[in-house]
Design a protein around this motif. Structure first.
Motif, PDB file in Angstrom:
ATOM      1  N   ARG A 172      -5.306   2.401   4.599  1.00  0.00           N
ATOM      2  CA  ARG A 172      -4.984   0.835   3.398  1.00  0.00           C
ATOM      3  C   ARG A 172      -6.830   0.685   3.010  1.00  0.00           C
ATOM      4  NH1 ARG A 172      -4.868  -3.565   7.128  1.00  0.00           N
ATOM      5  NH2 ARG A 172      -2.269  -3.400   7.556  1.00  0.00           N
ATOM      6  N   THR A 173      -6.359   0.459   1.844  1.00  0.00           N
ATOM      7  CA  THR A 173      -7.383   0.124   1.242  1.00  0.00           C
ATOM      8  C   THR A 173      -7.070  -1.058   0.070  1.00  0.00           C
ATOM      9  OG1 THR A 173      -8.571   0.824  -0.637  1.00  0.00           O
ATOM     10  CG2 THR A 173      -6.918   1.019  -1.372  1.00  0.00           C
ATOM     11  N   THR A 174      -8.181  -2.202  -0.534  1.00  0.00           N
ATOM     12  CA  THR A 174      -7.934  -3.001  -0.824  1.00  0.00           C
ATOM     13  C   THR A 174      -8.010  -2.630  -3.005  1.00  0.00           C
ATOM     14  OG1 THR A 174      -8.659  -4.537   0.387  1.00  0.00           O
ATOM     15  CG2 THR A 174      -8.904  -5.367  -2.218  1.00  0.00           C
ATOM     16  N   VAL A 175      -7.140  -2.706  -3.364  1.00  0.00           N
ATOM     17  CA  VAL A 175      -7.166  -2.762  -4.758  1.00  0.00           C
ATOM     18  C   VAL A 175      -7.238  -3.677  -5.853  1.00  0.00           C
ATOM     19  CG1 VAL A 175      -5.333  -1.755  -6.529  1.00  0.00           C
ATOM     20  CG2 VAL A 175      -5.010  -1.160  -4.604  1.00  0.00           C
ATOM     21  N   LEU A 176      -7.299  -4.592  -5.153  1.00  0.00           N
ATOM     22  CA  LEU A 176      -8.008  -5.839  -5.825  1.00  0.00           C
ATOM     23  C   LEU A 176      -8.269  -7.371  -5.120  1.00  0.00           C
ATOM     24  CD1 LEU A 176      -5.570  -6.353  -9.188  1.00  0.00           C
ATOM     25  CD2 LEU A 176      -8.498  -5.376  -9.045  1.00  0.00           C
ATOM     26  N   PRO A 177      -9.716  -7.744  -5.268  1.00  0.00           N
ATOM     27  CA  PRO A 177      -9.657  -8.927  -4.468  1.00  0.00           C
ATOM     28  C   PRO A 177      -8.588  -9.953  -4.631  1.00  0.00           C
ATOM     29  CG  PRO A 177     -11.693  -8.351  -5.262  1.00  0.00           C
ATOM     30  CD  PRO A 177     -10.894  -7.020  -5.895  1.00  0.00           C
ATOM     31  N   PRO A 178      -8.887 -10.606  -4.255  1.00  0.00           N
ATOM     32  CA  PRO A 178      -8.743 -12.434  -4.435  1.00  0.00           C
ATOM     33  C   PRO A 178      -9.284 -12.689  -5.832  1.00  0.00           C
ATOM     34  CG  PRO A 178      -9.146 -12.506  -1.879  1.00  0.00           C
ATOM     35  CD  PRO A 178     -10.118 -10.939  -2.539  1.00  0.00           C
ATOM     36  N   THR A 179      -9.168 -13.182  -6.328  1.00  0.00           N
ATOM     37  CA  THR A 179      -9.868 -13.430  -7.759  1.00  0.00           C
ATOM     38  C   THR A 179      -8.404 -14.742  -8.928  1.00  0.00           C
ATOM     39  OG1 THR A 179      -9.410 -11.507  -9.291  1.00  0.00           O
ATOM     40  CG2 THR A 179     -11.209 -11.388  -7.898  1.00  0.00           C
ATOM     41  N   GLY A 180      -9.517 -15.049  -9.773  1.00  0.00           N
ATOM     42  CA  GLY A 180      -8.491 -16.095 -10.202  1.00  0.00           C
ATOM     43  C   GLY A 180      -7.287 -16.537  -9.639  1.00  0.00           C
ATOM     44  N   PRO A 181      -6.276 -16.725 -10.336  1.00  0.00           N
ATOM     45  CA  PRO A 181      -5.299 -17.022  -9.457  1.00  0.00           C
ATOM     46  C   PRO A 181      -4.750 -16.822  -7.914  1.00  0.00           C
ATOM     47  CG  PRO A 181      -4.364 -16.058 -11.249  1.00  0.00           C
ATOM     48  CD  PRO A 181      -5.823 -15.928 -12.078  1.00  0.00           C
ATOM     49  N   TYR A 182      -4.760 -15.289  -7.702  1.00  0.00           N
ATOM     50  CA  TYR A 182      -4.414 -14.538  -6.709  1.00  0.00           C
ATOM     51  C   TYR A 182      -5.645 -14.838  -5.949  1.00  0.00           C
ATOM     52  CZ  TYR A 182      -2.812 -11.543 -10.830  1.00  0.00           C
ATOM     53  OH  TYR A 182      -2.231 -11.463 -11.680  1.00  0.00           O
ATOM     54  N   THR A 183      -4.457 -15.356  -4.320  1.00  0.00           N
ATOM     55  CA  THR A 183      -4.976 -16.053  -3.376  1.00  0.00           C
ATOM     56  C   THR A 183      -5.723 -15.037  -2.985  1.00  0.00           C
ATOM     57  OG1 THR A 183      -2.756 -17.076  -2.790  1.00  0.00           O
ATOM     58  CG2 THR A 183      -4.913 -18.448  -3.666  1.00  0.00           C
ATOM     59  N   GLU A 184      -4.635 -13.600  -2.474  1.00  0.00           N
ATOM     60  CA  GLU A 184      -4.162 -12.793  -1.463  1.00  0.00           C
ATOM     61  C   GLU A 184      -4.759 -11.348  -2.358  1.00  0.00           C
ATOM     62  OE1 GLU A 184      -1.318 -12.337   0.999  1.00  0.00           O
ATOM     63  OE2 GLU A 184      -0.275 -14.238   0.756  1.00  0.00           O
ATOM     64  N   ALA A 185      -5.927 -10.563  -1.293  1.00  0.00           N
ATOM     65  CA  ALA A 185      -6.248  -9.179  -1.933  1.00  0.00           C
ATOM     66  C   ALA A 185      -5.031  -8.620  -2.428  1.00  0.00           C
ATOM     67  CB  ALA A 185      -6.906  -8.980  -0.915  1.00  0.00           C
ATOM     68  N   GLN A 186      -5.402  -7.510  -3.597  1.00  0.00           N
ATOM     69  CA  GLN A 186      -3.909  -6.272  -3.742  1.00  0.00           C
ATOM     70  C   GLN A 186      -4.403  -5.645  -2.437  1.00  0.00           C
ATOM     71  OE1 GLN A 186      -1.454  -7.334  -5.457  1.00  0.00           O
ATOM     72  NE2 GLN A 186      -2.527  -9.827  -5.445  1.00  0.00           N
ATOM     73  N   VAL A 187      -3.383  -5.461  -1.315  1.00  0.00           N
ATOM     74  CA  VAL A 187      -3.632  -4.117  -0.912  1.00  0.00           C
ATOM     75  C   VAL A 187      -2.930  -3.135  -0.916  1.00  0.00           C
ATOM     76  CG1 VAL A 187      -3.612  -3.765   2.082  1.00  0.00           C
ATOM     77  CG2 VAL A 187      -4.714  -5.687   0.665  1.00  0.00           C
ATOM     78  N   LEU A 188      -2.994  -1.457  -1.226  1.00  0.00           N
ATOM     79  CA  LEU A 188      -2.534  -0.703  -0.631  1.00  0.00           C
ATOM     80  C   LEU A 188      -2.619   0.203   0.360  1.00  0.00           C
ATOM     81  CD1 LEU A 188      -0.896   1.745  -3.009  1.00  0.00           C
ATOM     82  CD2 LEU A 188      -3.132   2.612  -2.829  1.00  0.00           C
ATOM     83  N   GLU A 189      -1.189   0.424   0.646  1.00  0.00           N
ATOM     84  CA  GLU A 189      -1.377   1.016   2.082  1.00  0.00           C
ATOM     85  C   GLU A 189      -0.052   2.338   2.001  1.00  0.00           C
ATOM     86  OE1 GLU A 189       0.990  -1.116   4.960  1.00  0.00           O
ATOM     87  OE2 GLU A 189      -1.495  -2.748   5.349  1.00  0.00           O
ATOM     88  N   VAL A 190      -0.520   3.299   2.189  1.00  0.00           N
ATOM     89  CA  VAL A 190       0.004   5.044   2.404  1.00  0.00           C
ATOM     90  C   VAL A 190       0.164   5.303   3.516  1.00  0.00           C
ATOM     91  CG1 VAL A 190      -0.747   6.967   1.407  1.00  0.00           C
ATOM     92  CG2 VAL A 190      -1.092   5.282   0.271  1.00  0.00           C
ATOM     93  N   GLU A 191       1.816   5.741   3.519  1.00  0.00           N
ATOM     94  CA  GLU A 191       2.108   6.144   5.635  1.00  0.00           C
ATOM     95  C   GLU A 191       2.315   7.428   5.135  1.00  0.00           C
ATOM     96  OE1 GLU A 191       5.079   4.902   9.250  1.00  0.00           O
ATOM     97  OE2 GLU A 191       4.761   3.469   7.022  1.00  0.00           O
ATOM     98  N   ARG A 192       1.599   8.485   5.584  1.00  0.00           N
ATOM     99  CA  ARG A 192       2.239   9.941   5.794  1.00  0.00           C
ATOM    100  C   ARG A 192       3.222   9.980   6.082  1.00  0.00           C
ATOM    101  NH1 ARG A 192       1.201  12.865  10.070  1.00  0.00           N
ATOM    102  NH2 ARG A 192      -1.149  11.498  10.257  1.00  0.00           N
ATOM    103  N   LEU A 193       4.664  10.466   5.905  1.00  0.00           N
ATOM    104  CA  LEU A 193       6.069  10.714   6.450  1.00  0.00           C
ATOM    105  C   LEU A 193       6.346  11.816   6.987  1.00  0.00           C
ATOM    106  CD1 LEU A 193       7.999   8.820   2.946  1.00  0.00           C
ATOM    107  CD2 LEU A 193       7.668   7.766   6.186  1.00  0.00           C
ATOM    108  N   GLN A 194       5.190  12.548   6.363  1.00  0.00           N
ATOM    109  CA  GLN A 194       5.947  14.273   6.683  1.00  0.00           C
ATOM    110  C   GLN A 194       4.907  15.585   6.105  1.00  0.00           C
ATOM    111  OE1 GLN A 194       9.543  15.031   4.359  1.00  0.00           O
ATOM    112  NE2 GLN A 194       9.017  17.282   4.223  1.00  0.00           N
ATOM    113  N   SER A 195       4.097  16.110   6.616  1.00  0.00           N
ATOM    114  CA  SER A 195       3.137  16.831   6.025  1.00  0.00           C
ATOM    115  C   SER A 195       3.617  18.089   5.678  1.00  0.00           C
ATOM    116  CB  SER A 195       2.224  17.333   6.874  1.00  0.00           C
ATOM    117  OG  SER A 195       1.503  16.410   7.690  1.00  0.00           O
ATOM    118  N   PRO A 196       3.333  18.242   4.038  1.00  0.00           N
ATOM    119  CA  PRO A 196       4.073  19.637   4.096  1.00  0.00           C
ATOM    120  C   PRO A 196       2.823  21.058   4.591  1.00  0.00           C
ATOM    121  CG  PRO A 196       2.548  18.437   2.133  1.00  0.00           C
ATOM    122  CD  PRO A 196       2.676  17.889   3.305  1.00  0.00           C
TER     123      PRO A 196
END
Length: 190
Positions: free
Chosen positions: A121-145
């Motif tokens: 998980r990483t935060t892409v954009l912190p809460p700013t301006g009209p956005y009250t929640e951080a924009q968060v990116l989560e990446v799940e590894r489904l399979q390993s090539p």
């Protein structure tokens, strides 16, 4: 120490590391990064990055590493500030001082087979301006090539295929290329 511990099986690993400093001199050098935004406007985006950690300093003892990005100082988000502004906030802040860093290596390592992590998980954009929640990116590894014996090098062109889906309803919203059930194809943005 701030260094990443092995993840528990199925854990969601954040790339953010919180460090509490007690000394006035932290022993780290900061520098600014700027890049031009292409989709959200024409103003450049700034980041403050640790470029060096003095051996034996408090930062070194606490596990701070170069290439970490400064996210917040005593709870105040500093992701849109340059190095001089962040250094001033750190110098002026009372001790103990809480600094949150982003360690891209933690994100990458969490997606490696055998890490024990389920998701990074990483935060892409912190809460700013009209956005009250951080924009968060989560990446799940489904399979390993399977491992490739030929590694990428600087200057190589890499092709990445991905799909972006909403967590609530699994609705597809983005991808490297999308083909809908009715056969319509969208080239994708990635």
């Amino acid at each position: 120490a701030a260094a990443a511990a092995p993840a528990h099986a199925g854990a969601v690993v954040s790339d953010e590391v919180s460090v509490t400093f007690k000394e006035a001199s932290l022993g780290m050098q900061l520098d600014g990064l700027a890049y031009q935004k292409t989709t959200l406007g024409s103003m450049p985006s700034l980041r403050c990055v640790v470029t060096a950690v003095a051996p034996g300093s408090e930062a070194a003892k606490l596990g701070v590493s170069d290439d970490w990005t400064v996210v917040s100082v005593n709870g105040a988000n500093v992701e849109s500030l340059g190095a001089q502004e962040v250094a001033s906030k750190i110098a002026e802040a009372p001790r103990p001082l809480s600094v949150v860093f982003r360690d891209a290596e933690r994100f990458t390592n969490a997606l490696e087979p055998g890490s024990g992590a389920r998701m990074a998980r990483t935060t892409v954009l912190p809460p700013t301006g009209p956005y009250t929640e951080a924009q968060v990116l989560e990446v799940e590894r489904l399979q390993s090539p399977p491992q490739c014996s030929i590694g990428a090098e600087r200057g190589d062109l890499l092709e990445v295929r991905y799909e972006g889906r909403l967590r609530q309803d699994n609705k597809l919203f983005d991808g490297s290329a999308i083909t809908f059930a009715d056969g319509r194809a969208v080239p994708g943005r990635g």
